[in-house]
Design an enzyme around this catalytic site. Structure first.
Site, PDB file in Angstrom:
ATOM      1  N   CYS A 117       0.827  -1.213   0.000  1.00  0.00           N
ATOM      2  CA  CYS A 117       0.000   0.000   0.000  1.00  0.00           C
ATOM      3  C   CYS A 117       0.865   1.270   0.000  1.00  0.00           C
ATOM      4  CB  CYS A 117      -0.998  -0.049   1.150  1.00  0.00           C
ATOM      5  SG  CYS A 117      -2.429   0.993   0.816  1.00  0.00           S
ATOM      6  N   HIS A 134      -3.335  -5.044   1.801  1.00  0.00           N
ATOM      7  CA  HIS A 134      -2.661  -5.286   3.087  1.00  0.00           C
ATOM      8  C   HIS A 134      -2.613  -6.777   3.415  1.00  0.00           C
ATOM      9  CE1 HIS A 134      -2.301  -1.182   4.933  1.00  0.00           C
ATOM     10  NE2 HIS A 134      -3.134  -0.913   3.942  1.00  0.00           N
ATOM     11  N   GLU A 161      -0.876  -8.345   5.436  1.00  0.00           N
ATOM     12  CA  GLU A 161      -0.609  -8.623   6.865  1.00  0.00           C
ATOM     13  C   GLU A 161      -1.901  -8.640   7.684  1.00  0.00           C
ATOM     14  OE1 GLU A 161      -0.286  -5.808   5.366  1.00  0.00           O
ATOM     15  OE2 GLU A 161      -0.893  -4.171   6.682  1.00  0.00           O
TER      16      GLU A 161
END
Ligand code: GLN
Length: 200
Positions: A79, A176, A178
């Site tokens: 991002c 994202h 994660e």
């Protein structure tokens, strides 16, 4: 054991540190040039690209990381990280690392859908882990990768635009990875892109 450094000024760095440790890597926060000079790979997290870029510049890390990238340092950018790695940020001259041959547009999905989740499609399966054909992407005020050079491979795409690309040792996603339980993007980065051995 290889050490991965996560740029830890602002944004979603904790989750990348946790994910990297969970996958058996040694993971350290990076906030100074000494650490940035020593790590075997770098993760640039999501967050606010102008803030992270300004702090990287203030601490003398833009040129250092840029130089290490030219020498082959593996980088995972997500991002805001992808914005900082892009050679061209359309309409912005904000501080950036550069090196990834793409043009990005910030906050490109518009105000109504600032954040959303979507299944994104695998478009280049150079790794067995991508074989089931899609990945759940969490997008938060995400940029769009508008164009890529010939040396950039599109790995994942959504609505006809790249959402994860690879250029040699550089891997950049606009979402994202994660934030979901799926660890494949980090695994692909460590073991295929960076070539680090798996923990035994
Ligand atoms: N909109 C942010 C920027 O332009 C990126 C958002 C994110 O990293 N989730 O820097």
């Amino acid at each position: 054991m290889k050490t991965v450094g996560v740029i830890s000024f602002q944004g979603d760095f904790e989750k990348h540190l946790e994910r990297s440790c969970a996958l058996g890597m040694r993971a350290v926060p990076v906030r100074d040039t000494e650490t940035a000079a020593q790590v075997d790979a770098i993760i640039i997290p999501g967050g606010e690209s102008t803030t992270i870029g300004m702090l990287l510049q203030r601490f003398g890390m833009l040129d250092l990381i840029g130089g290490r990238i030219r020498e082959g340092l593996p980088v995972l950018a997500t991002c805001a990280g992808t914005i900082l790695l892009a050679e061209e940020i359309i309409g912005s001259d904000q501080p950036r690392i550069g090196g990834l041959h793409v043009a990005v547009r910030r906050n490109a999905y518009g105000r109504q859908i600032e954040s959303f989740e979507a299944e994104v499609a695998v478009s280049n399966s150079d790794w067995a882990g991508w074989q089931d054909g899609s990945v759940l992407g969490v997008f938060i005020r995400a940029p769009i990768i508008d164009s890529v050079s010939d040396d950039v491979t599109v790995i994942l795409e959504f609505e006809g635009k790249p959402v994860m690309v690879r250029q040699g040792a550089l891997l950049a996603a606009t979402f994202h990875p994660e934030l979901t339980a799926d660890t494949r993007v980090h695994e692909y980065f460590f073991h295929t892109v960076a070539g680090f051995p798996r923990a035994t």
